[in-house]
Design a protein around this motif. Structure first.
Motif, PDB file in Angstrom:
ATOM      1  N   TRP A  40       0.751  -1.198  -0.052  1.00 16.34           N
ATOM      2  CA  TRP A  40       0.115  -0.001   0.015  1.00 16.34           C
ATOM      3  C   TRP A  40       0.962   1.334   0.120  1.00 16.34           C
ATOM      4  CZ3 TRP A  40      -4.223  -1.122  -1.781  1.00 16.34           C
ATOM      5  CH2 TRP A  40      -5.151  -2.276  -1.155  1.00 16.34           C
ATOM      6  N   ASP A  41       1.930   1.299   1.029  1.00 17.50           N
ATOM      7  CA  ASP A  41       2.976   2.383   0.714  1.00 17.50           C
ATOM      8  C   ASP A  41       3.343   2.784  -0.641  1.00 17.50           C
ATOM      9  OD1 ASP A  41       2.407   2.746   3.476  1.00 17.50           O
ATOM     10  OD2 ASP A  41       4.204   1.767   4.083  1.00 17.50           O
ATOM     11  N   GLY A  42       3.789   1.907  -1.279  1.00 15.88           N
ATOM     12  CA  GLY A  42       4.150   1.904  -2.593  1.00 15.88           C
ATOM     13  C   GLY A  42       3.267   2.412  -3.634  1.00 15.88           C
ATOM     14  N   ILE A  43       1.982   1.949  -3.416  1.00 19.26           N
ATOM     15  CA  ILE A  43       0.935   2.518  -4.281  1.00 19.26           C
ATOM     16  C   ILE A  43       0.622   3.913  -3.953  1.00 19.26           C
ATOM     17  CG2 ILE A  43      -1.512   2.316  -4.869  1.00 19.26           C
ATOM     18  CD1 ILE A  43      -1.029  -0.913  -4.358  1.00 19.26           C
ATOM     19  N   GLY A  44       0.836   4.353  -2.684  1.00 17.86           N
ATOM     20  CA  GLY A  44       0.473   5.814  -2.092  1.00 17.86           C
ATOM     21  C   GLY A  44       1.529   6.443  -2.853  1.00 17.86           C
ATOM     22  N   ALA A  45       2.828   6.223  -2.830  1.00 23.91           N
ATOM     23  CA  ALA A  45       3.975   7.071  -3.431  1.00 23.91           C
ATOM     24  C   ALA A  45       3.763   6.884  -5.089  1.00 23.91           C
ATOM     25  CB  ALA A  45       5.103   6.215  -3.255  1.00 23.91           C
ATOM     26  N   GLU A  46       3.244   6.266  -5.595  1.00 22.99           N
ATOM     27  CA  GLU A  46       2.978   6.362  -7.187  1.00 22.99           C
ATOM     28  C   GLU A  46       1.722   7.241  -7.340  1.00 22.99           C
ATOM     29  OE1 GLU A  46       2.517   2.674  -9.413  1.00 22.99           O
ATOM     30  OE2 GLU A  46       2.959   1.597  -7.701  1.00 22.99           O
ATOM     31  N   LEU A  47       0.532   7.340  -6.445  1.00 21.30           N
ATOM     32  CA  LEU A  47      -0.245   8.200  -6.781  1.00 21.30           C
ATOM     33  C   LEU A  47       0.146   9.572  -6.240  1.00 21.30           C
ATOM     34  CD1 LEU A  47      -3.141   5.894  -4.878  1.00 21.30           C
ATOM     35  CD2 LEU A  47      -3.017   6.621  -7.153  1.00 21.30           C
ATOM     36  N   GLU A  48       1.127   9.775  -5.538  1.00 22.31           N
ATOM     37  CA  GLU A  48       1.498  11.022  -5.223  1.00 22.31           C
ATOM     38  C   GLU A  48       2.280  11.616  -6.239  1.00 22.31           C
ATOM     39  OE1 GLU A  48       2.644  14.138  -3.121  1.00 22.31           O
ATOM     40  OE2 GLU A  48       1.371  12.818  -2.166  1.00 22.31           O
ATOM     41  N   ARG A  49       3.113  10.747  -6.892  1.00 23.64           N
ATOM     42  CA  ARG A  49       4.125  11.080  -8.115  1.00 23.64           C
ATOM     43  C   ARG A  49       3.240  11.477  -9.141  1.00 23.64           C
ATOM     44  NH1 ARG A  49       6.541   6.914  -8.545  1.00 23.64           N
ATOM     45  NH2 ARG A  49       5.352   6.009 -10.351  1.00 23.64           N
ATOM     46  N   VAL A  50       2.050  10.717  -9.496  1.00 25.45           N
ATOM     47  CA  VAL A  50       1.332  11.032 -10.654  1.00 25.45           C
ATOM     48  C   VAL A  50       0.223  12.083 -10.502  1.00 25.45           C
ATOM     49  CG1 VAL A  50      -0.594   9.903 -11.941  1.00 25.45           C
ATOM     50  CG2 VAL A  50       1.490   8.699 -11.282  1.00 25.45           C
ATOM     51  N   PHE A  51      -0.220  12.385  -9.546  1.00 18.86           N
ATOM     52  CA  PHE A  51      -1.503  13.193  -9.253  1.00 18.86           C
ATOM     53  C   PHE A  51      -0.750  14.677  -8.450  1.00 18.86           C
ATOM     54  CE2 PHE A  51      -3.734   9.331 -10.159  1.00 18.86           C
ATOM     55  CZ  PHE A  51      -4.322   9.605 -11.183  1.00 18.86           C
ATOM     56  N   GLY A  52       0.339  14.218  -7.732  1.00 17.13           N
ATOM     57  CA  GLY A  52       0.552  15.334  -7.153  1.00 17.13           C
ATOM     58  C   GLY A  52       0.240  15.484  -5.700  1.00 17.13           C
ATOM     59  N   GLY A  53      -0.398  14.754  -5.168  1.00 13.86           N
ATOM     60  CA  GLY A  53      -0.885  14.698  -4.133  1.00 13.86           C
ATOM     61  C   GLY A  53      -1.747  13.460  -3.552  1.00 13.86           C
ATOM     62  N   ALA A  54      -1.403  12.836  -2.462  1.00  8.67           N
ATOM     63  CA  ALA A  54      -2.430  11.495  -2.090  1.00  8.67           C
ATOM     64  C   ALA A  54      -1.996  11.452  -0.607  1.00  8.67           C
ATOM     65  CB  ALA A  54      -1.900  10.188  -2.828  1.00  8.67           C
ATOM     66  N   SER A  55      -2.902  10.841   0.113  1.00  9.52           N
ATOM     67  CA  SER A  55      -2.891  10.805   1.661  1.00  9.52           C
ATOM     68  C   SER A  55      -2.124   9.453   1.834  1.00  9.52           C
ATOM     69  CB  SER A  55      -3.989  10.586   2.219  1.00  9.52           C
ATOM     70  OG  SER A  55      -4.946   9.615   1.758  1.00  9.52           O
ATOM     71  N   ALA A  56      -1.353   9.304   2.980  1.00  9.21           N
ATOM     72  CA  ALA A  56      -0.903   8.054   3.474  1.00  9.21           C
ATOM     73  C   ALA A  56      -2.175   6.912   3.273  1.00  9.21           C
ATOM     74  CB  ALA A  56      -0.253   7.897   4.533  1.00  9.21           C
ATOM     75  N   PRO A  57      -1.942   5.648   2.939  1.00  8.41           N
ATOM     76  CA  PRO A  57      -3.155   4.752   3.008  1.00  8.41           C
ATOM     77  C   PRO A  57      -3.556   4.465   4.402  1.00  8.41           C
ATOM     78  CG  PRO A  57      -0.879   3.527   2.759  1.00  8.41           C
ATOM     79  CD  PRO A  57      -0.658   4.827   2.752  1.00  8.41           C
ATOM     80  N   ARG A  58      -4.782   4.452   4.608  1.00  5.41           N
ATOM     81  CA  ARG A  58      -5.525   3.967   5.633  1.00  5.41           C
ATOM     82  C   ARG A  58      -5.864   2.497   5.763  1.00  5.41           C
ATOM     83  NH1 ARG A  58      -9.655   8.613   7.961  1.00  5.41           N
ATOM     84  NH2 ARG A  58     -10.879   7.599   6.183  1.00  5.41           N
ATOM     85  N   VAL A  59      -5.118   1.671   6.248  1.00  4.32           N
ATOM     86  CA  VAL A  59      -5.352   0.380   5.896  1.00  4.32           C
ATOM     87  C   VAL A  59      -6.245  -0.416   7.072  1.00  4.32           C
ATOM     88  CG1 VAL A  59      -4.333  -1.986   5.718  1.00  4.32           C
ATOM     89  CG2 VAL A  59      -2.914   0.251   4.941  1.00  4.32           C
ATOM     90  N   ARG A  60      -7.146  -1.130   6.189  1.00  5.65           N
ATOM     91  CA  ARG A  60      -8.218  -1.877   7.416  1.00  5.65           C
ATOM     92  C   ARG A  60      -8.186  -3.421   6.718  1.00  5.65           C
ATOM     93  NH1 ARG A  60     -11.257   0.165  11.297  1.00  5.65           N
ATOM     94  NH2 ARG A  60     -10.974   2.253  10.755  1.00  5.65           N
ATOM     95  N   ALA A  61      -7.626  -4.328   7.519  1.00  2.00           N
ATOM     96  CA  ALA A  61      -7.523  -5.627   6.985  1.00  2.00           C
ATOM     97  C   ALA A  61      -7.132  -5.781   5.493  1.00  2.00           C
ATOM     98  CB  ALA A  61      -9.032  -6.252   7.257  1.00  2.00           C
ATOM     99  N   SER A  62      -8.171  -6.291   4.801  1.00  2.00           N
ATOM    100  CA  SER A  62      -7.359  -6.309   3.340  1.00  2.00           C
ATOM    101  C   SER A  62      -7.758  -5.194   2.135  1.00  2.00           C
ATOM    102  CB  SER A  62      -8.206  -7.501   2.547  1.00  2.00           C
ATOM    103  OG  SER A  62      -9.534  -7.603   2.788  1.00  2.00           O
ATOM    104  N   HIS A  63      -8.002  -3.944   2.892  1.00  2.00           N
ATOM    105  CA  HIS A  63      -8.485  -2.838   2.244  1.00  2.00           C
ATOM    106  C   HIS A  63      -7.773  -1.541   2.586  1.00  2.00           C
ATOM    107  CE1 HIS A  63     -12.030  -5.489   1.758  1.00  2.00           C
ATOM    108  NE2 HIS A  63     -12.766  -4.472   0.967  1.00  2.00           N
TER     109      HIS A  63
END
Length: 278
Positions: A40-63
């Protein structure tokens, strides 16, 4: 309420929460990963890079839930292309969907539902009759922004409707008849109908048996088919409104003994709104 109905729908459970709206110009997405160790952290970093802003993932079980500095349609398209291994459970400004195959009582514990609050929520426990038992086939279904549907019943014309709605640009991820009902409402709302008008259209265009509960950012609504084949009970106090397939799910709510309770009439739309989400 989910635990009370665990034996009624032991195959899976899910909840859509409406809470903590994303800032203007941003969207919120809920994602499911079948992997035991999603990055999830890696996906968040990708979203930050592509869109210029993304929150840290709020993880709940498999989501995991992300707030992304982008329009929801753009975020969905990027995730679909670059992370097809993930299932998009919901997108919008306020909605968050969590669902999983397995016993509802285990789901409630695993996802720590008692730690989540919001303005309103729709939950479901499933005993499958029309399609496979998987996380993706679990309810609620979301086919439009901040829209979700849960369904008790069975639709007989869902295959024809699916083909028609697909031609209109509605995307489906499963072969479940309930997702078609959600897609129908998404299409009607896109065409300019109010939620009440879209639900009234179900009485003409959907064949089969159904009790629907539908959530939007502004509130929720309930509809039973004209025969009212599937059970439903509603209750209301000055503090809350609740709906369930059986009263035992409502009886555990605070103040239930003083609530006004009734069985919703067949073919009638009931709806409640919240204060505007800004």
């Amino acid at each position: 309420m989910l635990c009370q109905l665990s034996d009624r729908g032991p195959d899976s459970a899910g909840v859509a929460f409406y809470r903590e709206p994303a800032p203007a110009g941003s969207c919120k997405v809920s994602l499911h990963s079948p992997s035991l160790e999603p990055h999830w952290d890696g996906i968040g970093a990708e979203l930050e890079r592509v869109f210029g802003g993304a929150s840290a993932p709020r993880v709940r079980a498999s989501h995991a839930t992300f707030v992304i500095a982008a329009e929801a349609e753009d975020a969905q398209a990027w995730l679909s292309e670059h992370h097809p291994e993930l299932t998009l459970m919901s997108a919008g400004r306020t909605i968050e969907i969590f669902k999983e195959a397995g016993l509802p009582t285990e789901f409630v514990h695993r996802f720590a539902l008692d730690g989540i609050d919001g303005s309103h929520a729709l939950g479901h426990t499933r005993m499958a009759t029309e399609s496979r038992v998987t996380t993706e086939h679990s309810h609620p279904f979301s086919t439009g922004l901040d829209l979700c549907l849960v369904h008790n019943g069975s639709l007989s014309n869902h295959n024809r409707l699916r083909r028609s709605l697909t031609r209109e640009g509605i995307r489906f991820r499963t072969d479940c008849d309930s997702e078609v009902a959600a897609g129908y409402l998404t299409w009607r709302l896109r065409e300019g109908a109010t939620l009440e008008q879209a639900l009234e259209g179900c009485l003409e265009d959907l064949d089969g048996f159904y009790t629907f509960a539908v959530g939007t950012a502004d509130g929720f609504a309930v509809l039973r088919d004209p025969i009212a084949c599937k059970p439903a009970v509603m209750a209301e106090t000055d503090e809350w409104v609740a709906m369930a397939s059986e009263y035992r799910a409502i009886a555990v709510l605070p103040g239930a003994e003083d609530a006004t309770t009734w069985e919703p009439e067949p073919g009638r739309v009931y709806s409640w709104g919240t204060a505007a989400v800004l």
